[in-house]
Design a protein around this motif. Sequence first.
Motif, PDB file in Angstrom:
ATOM      1  N   TYR A  14       0.862  -1.186   0.000  1.00 52.45           N
ATOM      2  CA  TYR A  14       0.000   0.000   0.000  1.00 52.45           C
ATOM      3  C   TYR A  14       0.895   1.231   0.000  1.00 52.45           C
ATOM      4  O   TYR A  14       1.973   1.243   0.589  1.00 52.45           O
ATOM      5  N   HIS A  15       0.441   2.258  -0.721  1.00 48.19           N
ATOM      6  CA  HIS A  15       1.203   3.499  -0.792  1.00 48.19           C
ATOM      7  C   HIS A  15       1.210   4.162   0.576  1.00 48.19           C
ATOM      8  O   HIS A  15       0.193   4.175   1.277  1.00 48.19           O
ATOM      9  N   GLU A  16       2.331   4.717   0.949  1.00 50.87           N
ATOM     10  CA  GLU A  16       2.464   5.319   2.284  1.00 50.87           C
ATOM     11  C   GLU A  16       1.427   6.416   2.544  1.00 50.87           C
ATOM     12  O   GLU A  16       1.043   6.650   3.685  1.00 50.87           O
ATOM     13  N   ASP A  17       0.936   7.070   1.505  1.00 45.30           N
ATOM     14  CA  ASP A  17      -0.079   8.115   1.673  1.00 45.30           C
ATOM     15  C   ASP A  17      -1.440   7.556   2.096  1.00 45.30           C
ATOM     16  O   ASP A  17      -2.305   8.297   2.538  1.00 45.30           O
ATOM     17  N   ASP A  18      -1.638   6.256   1.946  1.00 46.45           N
ATOM     18  CA  ASP A  18      -2.920   5.633   2.300  1.00 46.45           C
ATOM     19  C   ASP A  18      -3.004   5.218   3.767  1.00 46.45           C
ATOM     20  O   ASP A  18      -4.056   4.767   4.215  1.00 46.45           O
ATOM     21  N   TYR A  19      -1.916   5.372   4.499  1.00 43.07           N
ATOM     22  CA  TYR A  19      -1.912   4.978   5.909  1.00 43.07           C
ATOM     23  C   TYR A  19      -2.915   5.828   6.692  1.00 43.07           C
ATOM     24  O   TYR A  19      -2.831   7.056   6.717  1.00 43.07           O
ATOM     25  N   LEU A  20      -3.915   5.188   7.279  1.00 44.09           N
ATOM     26  CA  LEU A  20      -4.963   5.799   8.099  1.00 44.09           C
ATOM     27  C   LEU A  20      -5.830   6.821   7.353  1.00 44.09           C
ATOM     28  O   LEU A  20      -6.500   7.632   7.983  1.00 44.09           O
ATOM     29  N   GLN A  21      -5.854   6.771   6.029  1.00 45.25           N
ATOM     30  CA  GLN A  21      -6.737   7.671   5.285  1.00 45.25           C
ATOM     31  C   GLN A  21      -8.190   7.205   5.349  1.00 45.25           C
ATOM     32  O   GLN A  21      -9.102   8.009   5.297  1.00 45.25           O
TER      33      GLN A  21
END
Length: 177
Positions: free
Chosen positions: A11-18
């Motif tokens: 998963y792309h790091e920007d998707d963490y807890l989005q």
Amino acid sequence: MFNKKEKDLFYHEDDYLQVEIISKSNVFEQSKTLSDINYDFSEYGFSNIGFRKAKKKPTSSLNINVNEFKEYLKKYSLIKFNKTYSGYSSNSAPKENTISYGFEDYAILFDYKKEVVQNIWIVFSPKLKMPFPSYSNLSKALYLIGNKYDMILVDWNEERMINLKSKKDIENYLNEL
């Protein structure tokens, strides 16, 4: 169907807890919407950064046991990934203490410390892309989590809160994805 041979999830790091699953007690006191953060946008992108306030009741405070949580997810998941990786397109690294399960086009992930779940979130996974997904497995898992732990889903991308104790709210949300 998806390829069950591919047992790793990126998963792309920007998707963490989005798209995160949090305690219902964290429902915002000041507003019923998520759009309270003021973003200044120009032709060059965002000129400021908005920060979310800390949760008044972090997921870790619920003392959700990792093995118990895995059993709940296993009931409805289509796949358990062996390893979870995060980063960006040219750089990724394994995420230690992170477990992920696949449901139709999405995965539910959680990280843990000392056998206690710390955070729970959802990401889209192209590896799980299914033609005409019904989201029945994901819907059942979210409903189970909502009822067992009194949790809600917060989609920061869409600025929405979903009551995970309502099958109708879950289905409406998933059908709009």
